[in-house]
Motif scaffolding. Structure first.
Motif, PDB file in Angstrom:
ATOM      1  N   SER A   1      -9.345   3.784   0.589  1.00  0.00           N
ATOM      2  CA  SER A   1     -10.002   2.582   0.074  1.00  0.00           C
ATOM      3  C   SER A   1      -9.682   2.363  -1.392  1.00  0.00           C
ATOM      4  O   SER A   1      -9.515   3.304  -2.148  1.00  0.00           O
TER       5      SER A   1
ATOM      6  N   MET B   1       0.823  -1.213   0.000  1.00  0.00           N
ATOM      7  CA  MET B   1       0.000   0.000   0.000  1.00  0.00           C
ATOM      8  C   MET B   1       0.861   1.270   0.000  1.00  0.00           C
ATOM      9  O   MET B   1       0.624   2.202  -0.768  1.00  0.00           O
TER      10      MET B   1
ATOM     11  N   GLY C   1      -7.776  -0.775  -2.177  1.00  0.00           N
ATOM     12  CA  GLY C   1      -6.757  -1.812  -2.241  1.00  0.00           C
ATOM     13  C   GLY C   1      -5.507  -1.307  -2.934  1.00  0.00           C
ATOM     14  O   GLY C   1      -5.316  -0.090  -3.103  1.00  0.00           O
ATOM     15  N   GLU C   2      -4.667  -2.240  -3.359  1.00  0.00           N
ATOM     16  CA  GLU C   2      -3.377  -1.823  -3.911  1.00  0.00           C
ATOM     17  C   GLU C   2      -3.510  -1.132  -5.264  1.00  0.00           C
ATOM     18  O   GLU C   2      -2.772  -0.189  -5.558  1.00  0.00           O
TER      19      GLU C   2
END
Ligand code: NBP
Length: 477
Positions: A130, A15, A132-133
């Motif tokens: 928010s 992240m 994800g990656e």
């Protein structure tokens, strides 16, 4: 060193690395640091060409490489690691500098950290991220809390890297201290509810409709073109059409049916219990995952508990349309409950959150992105103090239109022995809200009987108690 960085990121697992790259790709000079230097080195070696990074091995060098006021994004494992990083960095910072926790912290931890750092003149900005990656790299939905002053300095950078809808950033100052992390938590709770409802729709189409996963994938693809259009519906179609290369079976049939959870759904329900907000849709989703994961209990019960077996075709010719209606209506209930929780927390903590702005920043970048959120935004634009989304014109019309189908689907699930806790509890919530009289009056009577808890009357003011153990006469309490 002459060139200074506009922003720094410490914690360069997937992240943090992607957020740092996102800042760099937008032309910002990014200071990068990680507890173990290997990740920092790797980032610069692999992606150094994407922009300007200033890597540092020590916390001191990292802090020195930042322009003032310093903006330090922390992207480490939520919990003890965040406290360890704060303890390491806070003494190196000066008043006015910002520590931005972009991990999935519990909002109560964020409130505690913000208060402690404020005393040292530092801004602590709990920030929900928010998507994800992929989102972190290409544009997440960003929910920053913290002080308005910190947003003045930090906001433009975050807006720059966030997802956009028609050029508008999916990032807004949510409110002070833990407001950002709170809203991110409820976002995840709503995500749980949405996923559970979609899973129930699939199960009904499969068991009572007799459709194959590939056929259901097509149904979801069609729904994605309509009012249910959303990222979750889109990926559901992709998952359902996937075929396992090894066995040739539908992918969904070779996956163990135990859903896992990291905790944000559970936190949402815990907070809702404290606030007294009935988020039954989210709670049912969390419990459904827990039930699926209870392997021992399921093994003990399976084959022993009697009940009907679902019959393919039992749903009749209208099943597909009925399930679409039930899914949409239940989804409206889940979102209405989640937004009510945000409004309740905002009042409790004095956050002054604009619920319409939350719907706006969830329209892209995040997991629950959906067309539907436009209508939520419009509902709050029309009435900022809306008590429940269910009474907004658009949603009222949708649930009114869904009524009959919704009831048919819940009845069908019960008759066929197909578990549909999300659909059923959403309908029960809806009927609870519209009821003129609830059996809560009887509960008040029971409470007064065994605990002298008193009750109020419909026909006059005051509190009353009936002398249940004596003559059963009523006295003013
Ligand atoms: P992880 O949650 O796996 O954390 C790994 C990072 O934390 C590494 O940089 C590691 O350093 C660092 N770290 C740990 Br562990 N303990 C530390 C300590 N005591 N001091 C300093 N650093 C420490 O990384 P992630 O999956 O990239 O997620 C980061 C945050 O983002 C989490 O809070 C997560 O909940 C949140 N989040 C994740 C997603 C997602 O899709 N993955 C989405 C949204 C939010 P090391 O390299 O030296 O071990």
């Amino acid at each position: 060193m002459t060139q200074k960085a506009q922003i720094g990121v410490t914690g360069l697992a997937v992240m943090g690395r992607n957020l740092a790259r996102n800042f760099a790709r937008h032309g910002h000079t990014v200071a990068v640091h990680n507890r173990s230097y290997g990740r920092t080195k790797e980032l610069v070696e692999e992606f150094g060409h994407e922009g300007t990074f200033i890597p540092s091995e020590s916390a001191e060098d990292f802090v020195a490489s930042l322009e003032r006021p310093r903006r330090v994004v922390i992207m480490v494992k939520a919990g003890k690691a965040t406290d360890a990083v704060i303890d390491e960095f806070a003494p190196l910072l000066e008043p006015g500098d910002m520590l931005i926790d972009a991990g999935n912290a519990h909002f109560a931890d964020t409130r505690r950290r913000e208060a402690a750092l404020k005393e040292r003149g530092l801004h602590f900005v709990g920030t929900g991220v928010s998507g994800g990656e992929e989102g972190a790299l290409h544009g997440p939905s960003i929910m920053p809390g913290g002080s308005p002053e910190s947003y003045e300095s930090l906001g433009p950078l975050l807006e720059d890297i966030s997802a956009k809808v028609d050029g508008e950033p999916c990032c807004v100052h949510v409110g002070p201290d833990g407001a950002g992390h709170f809203v991110k938590m409820v976002h995840n709770g709503i995500e749980y509810a949405d996923m559970q409802l979609i899973a129930e729709a699939y199960d009904l189409l499969r068991q009572a409709g007799g459709h194959s996963p590939a056929e259901i994938a097509e149904i979801f693809k069609g729904w994605n073109e309509g009012r249910l259009g959303s990222y979750l519906i889109e990926i559901t179609a992709e998952v359902l059409k996937q075929v396992d290369a090894e066995s040739g079976k539908p992918f969904v049939d070779i996956v163990v049916d135990r859903a896992e959870q990291k905790g944000t759904g559970r936190w949402t329900v815990q907070s809702a219990l404290d606030l007294g907000v009935p988020v039954s849709g989210i709670a049912e989703a969390v419990f459904a995952r827990a039930l699926s994961g209870g392997a021992d209990v399921r093994a003990a019960a399976a084959g022993k508990l009697p009940g009907p077996s679902a019959t393919a075709g039992a749903g009749g010719a209208d099943l597909q349309a009925d399930v679409e209606q039930a899914l949409f209506a239940s989804k409206i209930v889940a979102y209405a409950q989640g937004f009510q929780q945000i409004q309740a927390a905002s009042a409790e903590y004095g956050w002054q959150i604009d619920p319409g702005a939350m719907a706006k920043i969830w329209r892209a970048g995040c997991i629950i992105r959906a067309k539907f959120l436009d209508y939520i935004k419009q509902a709050y634009d029309k009435d900022a103090n809306l008590q429940t989304l269910l009474v907004d014109d658009y949603f009222l019309e949708a649930v009114s239109g869904a009524q009959d189908a919704w009831r048919r689907v819940v009845a069908l699930a019960a008759a066929q022995g197909i578990p549909a806790p999300g659909f059923a509890s959403a309908l029960a919530y809806y009927d609870g809200l519209r009821a003129e009289r609830l059996p809560a009056a009887l509960i008040q009577g029971q409470r007064d009987f065994f605990g002298a808890h008193t009750y109020q009357r419909v026909d006059k003011d005051g509190s009353f108690h009936t002398m249940w153990g004596a003559e059963r006469n009523e006295v003013s309490a």
